[in-house]
Every structure is written in C-alpha cells, then in structure tokens.
Scaffold this active site. Structure first.
Site, PDB file in Angstrom:
ATOM      1  N   VAL A  81       0.842  -1.197   0.000  1.00  6.63           N
ATOM      2  CA  VAL A  81       0.000   0.000   0.000  1.00  6.63           C
ATOM      3  C   VAL A  81       0.879   1.250   0.000  1.00  6.63           C
ATOM      4  O   VAL A  81       1.757   1.394   0.861  1.00  6.63           O
ATOM      5  CB  VAL A  81      -0.940   0.013   1.215  1.00  6.63           C
ATOM      6  N   ARG A  89      -3.817  13.056   1.424  1.00 11.45           N
ATOM      7  CA  ARG A  89      -4.915  13.857   1.968  1.00 11.45           C
ATOM      8  C   ARG A  89      -5.965  14.201   0.909  1.00 11.45           C
ATOM      9  O   ARG A  89      -6.568  15.263   0.921  1.00 11.45           O
ATOM     10  CB  ARG A  89      -4.380  15.132   2.636  1.00 11.45           C
ATOM     11  N   GLU A 119       3.046   2.421   9.618  1.00 18.35           N
ATOM     12  CA  GLU A 119       2.616   3.408  10.614  1.00 18.35           C
ATOM     13  C   GLU A 119       1.294   2.904  11.208  1.00 18.35           C
ATOM     14  O   GLU A 119       0.242   3.059  10.584  1.00 18.35           O
ATOM     15  CB  GLU A 119       2.439   4.782   9.987  1.00 18.35           C
ATOM     16  N   TYR A 123      -4.362   2.617  10.255  1.00 18.28           N
ATOM     17  CA  TYR A 123      -5.363   1.647   9.822  1.00 18.28           C
ATOM     18  C   TYR A 123      -6.502   1.407  10.808  1.00 18.28           C
ATOM     19  O   TYR A 123      -7.450   0.696  10.477  1.00 18.28           O
ATOM     20  CB  TYR A 123      -4.676   0.325   9.476  1.00 18.28           C
ATOM     21  N   PHE A 413       4.517  -9.358   5.223  1.00 16.67           N
ATOM     22  CA  PHE A 413       4.092  -9.540   3.836  1.00 16.67           C
ATOM     23  C   PHE A 413       3.736  -8.197   3.215  1.00 16.67           C
ATOM     24  O   PHE A 413       3.146  -8.116   2.184  1.00 16.67           O
ATOM     25  CB  PHE A 413       2.909 -10.514   3.751  1.00 16.67           C
TER      26      PHE A 413
END
Length: 413
Positions: A81, A89, A119, A123, A413
């Site tokens: 990701v 933003r 970070e 999430y 992963f």
C-alpha cells in the site's frame, strides 16, 4: 486530468512496483524484485492511475491463517500500500481500502483481512485492530546461561552455508508448526524464496545468511537461519553478534539444541532476535532475564470482513453464549447484534434481535480474535462496554476468547 482506480495489467507491473519502491525510498536487487513479481496476485492488485501514470498502489495476498482451534481460515493479506506524496490527503487511501474490502466481501471466501503497518495509527479508522505482538531481544550470551530440555544432546546439528539449498526440508518443518499457533500463515508455493533473500544492503555489516538443521534419526526436526556480525573493542575483545532470522522446531529437544547452538557461537557475545513470539520458551531457559534486553512491538493487524463467519471459524477455550453489539463504521454490513455460541469443539455466530451483552467496534473484535488480547483489558480501557454486568458476560467471553498459545505472525508480507 483523469484518474482511474483499477486492476493492474501485467505489462504495467514494473511501473506500478517502481512507484511502490519510490514511496518507501527503498531500492531492491533484481533477485528481490523477481520474487516480489512472482508473489504478486495481479487479479488482486490495484493502482490509481492519473493521466496514465501510477500514483497509488495496493494489493492482496490469498492466505490461510491459523486461528484458535487450529483451523486454517482464508484471509486477505493487505499489502504493498502506498500513495505518492503529491496525492496525500485526497482520500486516495480510503478509496483503495474501500475497494479492497468490498471486493473481499463480494467474493465471499475470506472472512478476515490482515496487514502489517509501517505506521500503525493509519489503519484503525478502517477497522483493523492489533491482534499479535512480537518479541525483540539482545541477549548477553557471555553472561546468560541456558538450560536446555532433556533430549537436546541426542539432536544432531548440521551447518549449511547456502540456506536456499535446504528450503524444502525447512518448509516441511514450518508447515508442521503452522497449525500449532494462531496467527501463523500457511505459505503458498514461492513464499519460501522470500525467506532466504539476503541482499547485502540489509546485512548491516553481517556475513551472509546461514542455516543450521536439527536432525534426529535421519529426519529434520528443526532449523535456524542466522547471520554473524563481527565486531571488536579497542582492546581486541570480541564484540560480535548473532542475528537470528528465524527458528522453528518440532519438539522441545530440537528447540533447545538450536538455541544452545546460537548461544555458543564463537566471537559473538550477543544474540539479537527480532519478531519472535511473546511467549517464546527460551525466556524460561535463561539464567538472567534482565540481561536479555527484551521489548515488544506490534505485529499483525486484523479485522473481520464478515463478523458471523469469522467468529464461527474459530473455537473457544470455554463455553460461551454472548450477544455482541458490533459497530463498524467502515463496513456497515457488520453493524448490528450477533449471538456467539461456542466451546472448544466449535461455534455458531448469527444475527439476533436479543439485547447486547457487550458493545464494541469491529476493531476490538480484531484485537481479541486470535486470543492474544483480553476483552477484560479492553473493557478497562473503555473500549468494550458491558451492558448487563449482572449476567457476567464480559468475564465469560474474556475467558473463552483467550488462546493457550500466544498468537504470532512469523514474517511480514
């Protein structure tokens, strides 16, 4: 200017992957890149394209993860990701998370989604909770003695200079260990090559990766992959370190023999380990725990994609019959009341109109799902609310959800 969030075509993979590497400012060797290409599931890989150029990336791996009770549950592994710094933003990450979870739900095969986070704060807003932790340590082996289990002396150790040459026997050991601990991933073909990647830029001065096999009666019963980083003081006193990559064993004797080997390597009075289970048994084999320099870190983040299917996929340490009032602001289909009835043999979880015993968000369910976090602890933190304390549902559920073995993710992963 036009943007398009869509599946990546095979011919676009190089530019897409280059954008991912740029976001993390980390180059890769041709060997690393080839392994990443082989593992990429293109039909589950997304890119946001702007005027023909990729500006964001996201992918999914198809895993089977061990849950309490030993079942291997299909799990969507969120990976790769990134969002270009010019496009932050703007809701880009949110749109990719939305697309992924909608796709997983539509397919109907994976009740769980999981990720590791560069970070962690990012999430939680998408419903992911911290489900596993990992242990790190720097052990002063010059001053810490190790007492190994009975039978370790009967284990033969064989040093292998090229770990890739014994991947098959190591993977056989790993596959037998996977069902014994929640959080472990069954590795699909190809993943074994990632385990022995050893680019020089990541060695930090250490020698190349090695492997030691534990054998008994002609069978491999354990292995450890490690490297030695040399070092000397101003007075020529050895200050080297053994850097443990991974270690698996089928029984206590093989486990003890491998740890004793690592403790006894010449010219290396330090043993550094990263990403081990928080209940790793070596902690009960050492003479001085204070000289082991231990701390913990976050591991796997998890969320139910389908609350009912997820809670029914695992077993429970004690009988439990409780109604959860679940809030899921990102996947509204999970919001509502769910009755969980389960025990060590199995479980059923279905929607109900009965009043809730416990109210929590899907993030809290993700945190307790693998059995490493207590519902009672989350309640004391104000994150789980017991609606009818006289029923004792919090204690009942807290006991039932815990795992005898600490959950653990053995690799990223």
């Amino acid at each position: 200017m036009t943007t398009d969030l869509r599946q990546v075509h095979p011919s676009e993979w190089d530019s897409w992957y280059g954008k991912l590497l740029s976001a993390f400012a980390e180059p890769e060797t041709p060997e690393e890149r080839a392994v990443s290409r082989d593992l990429t599931e293109l039909d589950r890989t997304l890119g946001l394209w702007e005027d023909g150029d990729p500006v964001a990336t996201a992918g999914l791996f198809s895993f089977r993860m061990t849950v309490p009770g030993g079942a291997a549950v299909p799990t969507a592994g969120v990976t790769m990701v990134s969002v270009a710094p010019t496009h932050r933003r703007r809701g880009v990450l949110r749109s990719m998370m939305r697309r992924q979870l909608d796709d997983v739900r539509a397919a109907g095969a994976e009740p769980l989604a999981a990720l590791t986070a560069s970070e962690p704060a990012i999430y939680s807003r998408f419903g992911y909770g911290l489900a596993t932790r990992e242990l790190l340590a720097d052990i002063d082996t010059s001053r810490v003695a190790l007492t190994v289990p009975e039978g370790a002396d009967a284990v033969r150790l064989r040093l292998v200079e090229d770990p890739a040459s014994v991947l098959d026997v190591c993977e056989s050991v790993y596959a037998r260990v996977v069902p014994t601990r929640p959080g472990m991933l069954a590795r699909r073909p190809g993943w074994e090559h990632r385990m022995v990647l050893d680019p020089e830029r990541k060695r930090e001065g250490a020698a190349p990766l090695r492997c030691v096999l534990a054998e008994r009666d002609g069978e491999t019963v354990g292995y450890a992959r490690y490297a030695v980083k040399p070092g000397w003081s101003d007075r020529e006193v050895p200050r080297g370190a053994v850097l443990l990559r991974d270690l698996e064993a089928l029984d206590e004797a093989a486990y003890g023999a491998l740890w004793r080997f690592l403790f006894d390597i010449d010219l290396a009075p330090s043993l550094r380990l990263d990403g081990r289970p928080v209940d790793d048994p070596w902690q009960h084999m050492v003479s001085d725990i204070r000289r082991c320099g231990m701390f913990t870190n976050d591991g796997l983040f998890l969320r139910p994609v389908d609350v009912g299917a997820a809670l029914a996929a695992r077993t429970y340490a004690a009988p439990v019959d409780v109604v959860f009032g679940v809030e899921d602001g990102f996947c509204a289909w999970n919001t509502g009341r769910w009755r969980l009835s389960g025990d060590p043999k199995g479980a059923v979880c279905e929607r109900t109109r009965d009043p809730a015993d416990l109210t929590l968000s899907v993030r809290e369910l993700g945190e307790v799902y693998l059995g490493g976090t207590s519902l009672s602890a989350l309640a004391r933190a104000g994150r789980v609310r017991e609606e009818r304390p006289e029923r004792g549902a919090l204690r009942e559920a807290a006991v039932a959800f815990l795992s005898e073995t600490a959950p653990w993710l053995p690799h990223g992963f």
